[in-house]
Design a protein around this motif. Structure first.
Motif, mmCIF file in Angstrom:
data_model
loop_
_atom_site.group_PDB
_atom_site.id
_atom_site.type_symbol
_atom_site.label_atom_id
_atom_site.label_comp_id
_atom_site.label_asym_id
_atom_site.label_seq_id
_atom_site.Cartn_x
_atom_site.Cartn_y
_atom_site.Cartn_z
ATOM 1 N N SER A 44 0.818 -1.214 0.000
ATOM 2 C CA SER A 44 0.000 0.000 0.000
ATOM 3 C C SER A 44 0.848 1.260 0.000
ATOM 4 C CB SER A 44 -0.931 0.012 1.215
ATOM 5 O OG SER A 44 -0.194 0.073 2.421
ATOM 6 N N ARG A 45 2.159 1.121 0.192
ATOM 7 C CA ARG A 45 3.026 2.298 0.277
ATOM 8 C C ARG A 45 3.982 2.382 -0.921
ATOM 9 N NH1 ARG A 45 5.556 1.930 6.040
ATOM 10 N NH2 ARG A 45 6.575 3.836 5.314
ATOM 11 N N GLY A 46 3.642 1.662 -2.000
ATOM 12 C CA GLY A 46 4.381 1.831 -3.232
ATOM 13 C C GLY A 46 5.476 0.829 -3.493
ATOM 14 N N LEU A 47 5.586 -0.233 -2.671
ATOM 15 C CA LEU A 47 6.593 -1.253 -2.922
ATOM 16 C C LEU A 47 6.233 -1.993 -4.218
ATOM 17 C CD1 LEU A 47 8.983 -1.686 -1.014
ATOM 18 C CD2 LEU A 47 7.904 -3.796 -0.240
ATOM 19 N N PRO A 48 7.232 -2.365 -5.019
ATOM 20 C CA PRO A 48 6.929 -2.983 -6.317
ATOM 21 C C PRO A 48 6.370 -4.396 -6.177
ATOM 22 C CG PRO A 48 9.285 -2.992 -5.910
ATOM 23 C CD PRO A 48 8.659 -2.176 -4.806
ATOM 24 N N GLU A 49 6.199 -5.073 -7.330
ATOM 25 C CA GLU A 49 5.630 -6.416 -7.330
ATOM 26 C C GLU A 49 6.568 -7.400 -6.656
ATOM 27 O OE1 GLU A 49 7.242 -7.630 -11.786
ATOM 28 O OE2 GLU A 49 5.128 -7.177 -11.459
ATOM 29 N N LEU A 50 6.019 -8.552 -6.296
ATOM 30 C CA LEU A 50 6.735 -9.540 -5.488
ATOM 31 C C LEU A 50 8.062 -9.955 -6.119
ATOM 32 C CD1 LEU A 50 6.625 -11.262 -2.938
ATOM 33 C CD2 LEU A 50 5.354 -12.989 -4.240
ATOM 34 N N GLY A 51 8.071 -10.204 -7.425
ATOM 35 C CA GLY A 51 9.300 -10.641 -8.072
ATOM 36 C C GLY A 51 10.415 -9.610 -7.949
ATOM 37 N N SER A 52 10.072 -8.333 -8.069
ATOM 38 C CA SER A 52 11.068 -7.268 -7.952
ATOM 39 C C SER A 52 11.602 -7.169 -6.532
ATOM 40 C CB SER A 52 10.467 -5.933 -8.387
ATOM 41 O OG SER A 52 10.083 -5.966 -9.743
ATOM 42 N N ILE A 53 10.716 -7.402 -5.551
ATOM 43 C CA ILE A 53 11.151 -7.359 -4.151
ATOM 44 C C ILE A 53 12.150 -8.475 -3.882
ATOM 45 C CG2 ILE A 53 10.393 -7.574 -1.752
ATOM 46 C CD1 ILE A 53 7.695 -6.408 -2.643
ATOM 47 N N GLU A 54 11.858 -9.673 -4.398
ATOM 48 C CA GLU A 54 12.762 -10.806 -4.175
ATOM 49 C C GLU A 54 14.134 -10.530 -4.788
ATOM 50 O OE1 GLU A 54 12.858 -15.676 -4.690
ATOM 51 O OE2 GLU A 54 11.140 -14.520 -5.405
ATOM 52 N N LYS A 55 14.156 -9.928 -5.971
ATOM 53 C CA LYS A 55 15.430 -9.586 -6.595
ATOM 54 C C LYS A 55 16.177 -8.534 -5.767
ATOM 55 C CE LYS A 55 13.874 -10.546 -11.328
ATOM 56 N NZ LYS A 55 13.526 -9.937 -12.642
ATOM 57 N N ALA A 56 15.436 -7.541 -5.250
ATOM 58 C CA ALA A 56 16.063 -6.504 -4.428
ATOM 59 C C ALA A 56 16.658 -7.127 -3.165
ATOM 60 C CB ALA A 56 15.050 -5.429 -4.063
ATOM 61 N N MET A 57 15.926 -8.078 -2.556
ATOM 62 C CA MET A 57 16.431 -8.735 -1.350
ATOM 63 C C MET A 57 17.726 -9.493 -1.642
ATOM 64 S SD MET A 57 13.046 -10.153 0.622
ATOM 65 C CE MET A 57 13.984 -10.443 2.115
ATOM 66 N N TYR A 58 17.772 -10.147 -2.804
ATOM 67 C CA TYR A 58 18.999 -10.862 -3.171
ATOM 68 C C TYR A 58 20.169 -9.877 -3.269
ATOM 69 C CZ TYR A 58 22.563 -13.056 -6.017
ATOM 70 O OH TYR A 58 23.769 -13.506 -6.494
ATOM 71 N N ARG A 59 19.947 -8.731 -3.912
ATOM 72 C CA ARG A 59 21.021 -7.754 -4.064
ATOM 73 C C ARG A 59 21.450 -7.185 -2.715
ATOM 74 N NH1 ARG A 59 18.150 -6.501 -9.057
ATOM 75 N NH2 ARG A 59 16.871 -4.930 -8.028
#
Length: 390
Positions: A44-59
């Protein structure tokens, strides 16, 4: 919310963030599972889609990119129950300009005394109302649509209706906050009055607006933080009384802000309730501001909200009693909400509970003292005693 490495990051050999990985593995979570938690809290606060979050977490975990995004930092701290310092070390955000106000959640409390019968009418016509208890006061709460943020309407059977409006703030500086606050107070009172008037088919005017600010990701330098919070507690100090909201008044407010951030700011009617190494907190007649430096030891956001809900509900009720007196009438209140009821509420507000923390006790006392509610209650009790109400 860019995860593109900065030139400084690109020239370094990636160093894994083993703390982030350990916190995730302690919970037995895969990266996908942890990404779902971030997505649930941040969607609800603008975080991207799930796949993008998982990639960001990996980085972030692999060290390919240093996490500097305030929202990611806040959500990591939430799901792993840790501080930013614990997870990332010494972080200097690069996404926020010097002096910019971000990482702040505004809570506005907008009460109106409408009478016990009208509260009953609102509750009966409310869909999905839920019972809430706070300091022994039962009320009904519902979610309502507001164009500016998340909003709830709380309704107490002694006749008070109160909107609680929550907004995320992204403003250039504290001067803009002072002007935003002044302008939106008028806007929000009008909106609340219109909502109640439409719901009840009678003219209703909301009484006032009071603010509390939860600073979850401060954007000021450490040496400015305490002064910035003090200014947020009484933001009107930045602009002249009754000044028009013009470019010139904004420029003047920015000059005052820079001066105060440099020289410091004190106010005799401001009360501190922070604890060294744990939190910074201030309360005044104008409102409350709080920064949980150590979130797992500091107050929870809901604790401050609950104290303000109870305090402002009683303030509005007592004000209705005083208004009747000042109009030349003996006040009339429901039998069960007379002076004995007020005496009981006052006792619950001022006396510590057996398992209350020292942090909560200090916050509660600061809010009660600076709001003037105890004097308000004492006056209302005496008035109702004189007139035999309750």
């Amino acid at each position: 919310m860019s995860d593109v490495p900065s030139p400084r990051d690109q020239n370094k050999t990636p160093e894994p963030n083993r703390v982030l990985m350990a916190k995730r593995e302690e919970r037995g979570w895969s990266r996908k599972r942890a990404a779902k938690e971030l997505h649930r809290l941040g969607e609800s606060r603008g975080l991207p889609e799930l796949g993008s979050i998982e990639k960001a977490m990996y980085r972030h975990e692999s060290g390919m990119v240093v996490c500097r995004d305030p929202l990611y930092i806040e959500l990591y701290c939430t799901i792993y129950e840790a501080t930013a310092q614990e997870l990332f070390g010494d972080i200097t955000p690069t996404t926020t300009a010097p002096g910019q106000l971000s990482g702040v959640r505004s809570h506005k409390f907008i009460p109106a005394y409408i009478g016990a019968q009208r509260v009953s009418h609102l509750v009966c016509n409310a869909s999905g109302a839920q019972s809430e208890f706070n300091f022994g006061l039962e009320c009904q709460g519902i979610k309502v649509d507001n164009p500016h943020g998340e909003c709830a309407l709380h309704m107490w059977p002694f006749g008070v209706a109160m909107f609680h409006l929550t907004e995320e703030l992204e403003l250039p500086n504290l001067a803009h906050l002072a002007i935003w606050r002044r302008q939106t107070y008028a806007r929000d009172r009008e909106w609340a009055s219109d909502y109640l008037s439409s719901s009840l088919s009678i003219p209703v005017e909301a009484s006032y607006v009071l603010s509390a600010y939860w600073v979850h990701t401060p954007s000021w330098a450490q040496y400015e933080l305490d002064t910035a919070l003090r200014i947020m507690c009484i933001p009107r100090i930045l602009h002249e009384r009754d000044s028009e909201m013009t470019d010139a008044s904004l420029a003047h407010a920015e000059l005052v802000e820079r001066s105060l951030l440099s020289d410091g700011f004190e106010h005799g009617e401001m009360t501190s309730f922070g604890f060294k190494g744990v939190s910074l907190g201030y309360a005044s007649w104008s409102g409350v501001v709080y920064y949980p430096a150590a979130p797992r030891r500091a107050l929870a956001e809901s604790e401050i909200v609950n104290v303000e809900l109870a305090t402002q509900a009683m303030w509005a009720y007592c004000e209705s009693i005083r208004a009747q007196v000042e109009q030349g009438f003996d006040p009339r209140v429901p039998d069960e909400y007379g002076w004995r009821f007020l005496r009981a509420v006052r006792s619950r507000l001022i006396n510590a509970r057996a398992q209350e923390t020292e942090y909560h006790k200090c916050m509660r006392k600061a809010v009660l003292d600076t709001s003037g509610i105890l004097d308000h209650l004492a006056e209302a009790i005496e008035i109702l005693k004189e007139t035999g109400e309750g």
